[in-house]
Design a protein around this motif. Structure first.
Motif, PDB file in Angstrom:
ATOM      1  N   ASP A  13      -9.705  12.216   8.052  1.00 25.69           N
ATOM      2  CA  ASP A  13      -9.194  11.340   7.049  1.00 25.69           C
ATOM      3  C   ASP A  13     -10.159  10.409   6.372  1.00 25.69           C
ATOM      4  OD1 ASP A  13      -6.262  12.000   6.301  1.00 25.69           O
ATOM      5  OD2 ASP A  13      -6.091  11.603   8.118  1.00 25.69           O
ATOM      6  N   HIS A  14     -10.141   9.968   5.055  1.00 21.42           N
ATOM      7  CA  HIS A  14     -10.997   8.709   4.634  1.00 21.42           C
ATOM      8  C   HIS A  14     -10.113   7.384   4.991  1.00 21.42           C
ATOM      9  CE1 HIS A  14     -13.131  11.777   2.677  1.00 21.42           C
ATOM     10  NE2 HIS A  14     -12.127  12.043   1.868  1.00 21.42           N
ATOM     11  N   ALA A  15     -10.727   6.696   5.880  1.00 23.53           N
ATOM     12  CA  ALA A  15     -10.083   5.715   6.484  1.00 23.53           C
ATOM     13  C   ALA A  15     -10.834   4.415   6.118  1.00 23.53           C
ATOM     14  CB  ALA A  15      -9.603   5.708   7.858  1.00 23.53           C
ATOM     15  N   GLN A  16     -10.276   3.108   5.952  1.00 26.12           N
ATOM     16  CA  GLN A  16     -10.962   1.917   6.296  1.00 26.12           C
ATOM     17  C   GLN A  16     -10.106   1.048   6.958  1.00 26.12           C
ATOM     18  OE1 GLN A  16     -10.744   0.476   2.012  1.00 26.12           O
ATOM     19  NE2 GLN A  16     -13.002   0.680   1.803  1.00 26.12           N
ATOM     20  N   GLY A  17     -10.896   0.059   7.742  1.00 30.01           N
ATOM     21  CA  GLY A  17     -10.554  -0.573   8.614  1.00 30.01           C
ATOM     22  C   GLY A  17     -10.289  -0.140   9.877  1.00 30.01           C
ATOM     23  N   ASP A  52      -8.191  -6.780  10.179  1.00 34.39           N
ATOM     24  CA  ASP A  52      -8.580  -5.737  11.141  1.00 34.39           C
ATOM     25  C   ASP A  52      -7.048  -5.271  11.840  1.00 34.39           C
ATOM     26  OD1 ASP A  52     -11.181  -5.799  11.287  1.00 34.39           O
ATOM     27  OD2 ASP A  52     -11.407  -6.983  12.873  1.00 34.39           O
ATOM     28  N   ARG A  53      -6.049  -5.945  11.164  1.00 33.68           N
ATOM     29  CA  ARG A  53      -4.793  -5.364  11.626  1.00 33.68           C
ATOM     30  C   ARG A  53      -4.107  -4.326  10.711  1.00 33.68           C
ATOM     31  NH1 ARG A  53      -1.313 -10.756  10.848  1.00 33.68           N
ATOM     32  NH2 ARG A  53      -2.883 -10.728   9.311  1.00 33.68           N
ATOM     33  N   LEU A  54      -4.957  -4.108   9.810  1.00 34.84           N
ATOM     34  CA  LEU A  54      -4.551  -2.914   8.887  1.00 34.84           C
ATOM     35  C   LEU A  54      -5.629  -1.768   8.560  1.00 34.84           C
ATOM     36  CD1 LEU A  54      -2.525  -1.913   6.936  1.00 34.84           C
ATOM     37  CD2 LEU A  54      -3.565  -3.142   5.097  1.00 34.84           C
ATOM     38  N   ARG A  55      -5.329  -0.675   9.095  1.00 35.80           N
ATOM     39  CA  ARG A  55      -6.134   0.620   8.651  1.00 35.80           C
ATOM     40  C   ARG A  55      -5.426   1.026   7.215  1.00 35.80           C
ATOM     41  NH1 ARG A  55      -7.309   5.701  12.544  1.00 35.80           N
ATOM     42  NH2 ARG A  55      -5.140   5.373  12.499  1.00 35.80           N
ATOM     43  N   PHE A  56      -6.383   1.451   6.361  1.00 28.48           N
ATOM     44  CA  PHE A  56      -6.112   2.068   5.264  1.00 28.48           C
ATOM     45  C   PHE A  56      -6.514   3.517   4.967  1.00 28.48           C
ATOM     46  CE2 PHE A  56      -6.797   3.029   0.504  1.00 28.48           C
ATOM     47  CZ  PHE A  56      -5.357   3.268   0.158  1.00 28.48           C
ATOM     48  N   TRP A  86     -15.878   5.810  -0.327  1.00 30.45           N
ATOM     49  CA  TRP A  86     -14.978   4.620  -0.809  1.00 30.45           C
ATOM     50  C   TRP A  86     -15.516   4.004  -2.111  1.00 30.45           C
ATOM     51  CZ3 TRP A  86     -10.438   4.198   0.617  1.00 30.45           C
ATOM     52  CH2 TRP A  86      -9.702   4.651   1.788  1.00 30.45           C
ATOM     53  N   GLU A  87     -17.028   4.092  -2.369  1.00 32.46           N
ATOM     54  CA  GLU A  87     -17.651   3.444  -3.534  1.00 32.46           C
ATOM     55  C   GLU A  87     -17.188   4.346  -4.605  1.00 32.46           C
ATOM     56  OE1 GLU A  87     -20.458   2.853  -0.108  1.00 32.46           O
ATOM     57  OE2 GLU A  87     -19.052   4.539  -0.461  1.00 32.46           O
ATOM     58  N   MET A  88     -16.799   5.567  -4.513  1.00 33.13           N
ATOM     59  CA  MET A  88     -16.413   6.443  -5.567  1.00 33.13           C
ATOM     60  C   MET A  88     -14.947   6.317  -5.979  1.00 33.13           C
ATOM     61  SD  MET A  88     -17.341   8.364  -8.065  1.00 33.13           S
ATOM     62  CE  MET A  88     -18.694   9.274  -7.826  1.00 33.13           C
ATOM     63  N   HIS A  89     -14.151   6.056  -4.682  1.00 29.81           N
ATOM     64  CA  HIS A  89     -12.825   5.893  -4.691  1.00 29.81           C
ATOM     65  C   HIS A  89     -12.438   4.755  -5.697  1.00 29.81           C
ATOM     66  CE1 HIS A  89      -8.540   5.075  -3.076  1.00 29.81           C
ATOM     67  NE2 HIS A  89      -8.989   3.884  -2.961  1.00 29.81           N
ATOM     68  N   ASP A  90     -13.365   3.593  -5.156  1.00 27.83           N
ATOM     69  CA  ASP A  90     -13.206   2.225  -6.008  1.00 27.83           C
ATOM     70  C   ASP A  90     -13.659   2.326  -7.486  1.00 27.83           C
ATOM     71  OD1 ASP A  90     -12.270   1.174  -3.788  1.00 27.83           O
ATOM     72  OD2 ASP A  90     -14.022  -0.079  -3.589  1.00 27.83           O
ATOM     73  N   ALA A  91     -14.587   3.254  -7.771  1.00 27.44           N
ATOM     74  CA  ALA A  91     -15.155   3.432  -9.014  1.00 27.44           C
ATOM     75  C   ALA A  91     -14.269   4.081  -9.955  1.00 27.44           C
ATOM     76  CB  ALA A  91     -16.460   3.902  -8.888  1.00 27.44           C
TER      77      ALA A  91
END
Length: 175
Positions: A13-17, A52-56, A86-91
């Motif tokens: 998965d694409h995950a942040q956090g 840090d309490r949340l992973r997206f 994530w750079e493309m996701h945001d863009a």
């Protein structure tokens, strides 16, 4: 009956956090969906608030009614193959009002990616199988539209405004 995530979150998965965060928020999203565009800054605000309490986790769920949602998802996956998901996701979300076939190579170029390689990937449907896997997992999890959120594997059926999601995430961190 609350629906559960049919496919658990994994390294694919694409995950942040923080991977060990108390709460994992999964979104099935469509880059051209106006409602997902509304959800985008809310998620960013939640990430900032919870740290840090949340992973997206983002999973693709392009809707057929949106002409550019599938190529947008493929563009994000192409960027992922180059280490810039994530750079493309945001863009893509930040330029949603400009969504067109011309936007994708422009964003690729802005991110230092090859517009030619992107075009070849789109022409070859190189990332279609990845997107179909997300769609299938979404459908198996009861996703019918976008955005659909899951908190720690359970579908969030309440509104997704900032305060409601914040309260749900806070409650989940206390379990």
């Amino acid at each position: 009956m609350t629906k559960k995530l049919s496919l658990p979150v994994s390294e694919d998965d694409h995950a942040q956090g923080n991977a060990r965060a108390a709460v994992t928020l999964v979104e099935y999203g469509d880059y051209q969906c106006p409602t997902c565009g509304v959800a985008y800054p809310i998620v960013k605000q939640l990430q900032k608030h919870f740290g840090d309490r949340l992973r997206f986790v983002h999973r693709n769920f392009p809707l057929t009614m949106h002409r550019y949602s599938e190529p947008a998802a493929e563009t994000a996956e192409f960027a992922a193959s180059e280490g810039k998901f994530w750079e493309m996701h945001d863009a893509l979300y930040e330029n949603q009002s400009e969504m067109s076939g011309d936007l994708f190579p422009e964003l690729a170029s802005e991110l230092g990616l090859s517009p030619q390689k992107l075009e070849e990937a789109l022409d070859g449907s190189n990332f279609t199988a990845l997107i179909e896997k997300d769609i299938a997992s979404g459908e198996a999890s009861g996703v019918h539209g976008t955005p659909t959120f899951f908190l720690n594997g359970l579908r969030h059926d309440a509104p997704f405004d900032y305060e409601t999601l914040k309260a749900a995430i806070t409650a989940a961190t206390e379990k």
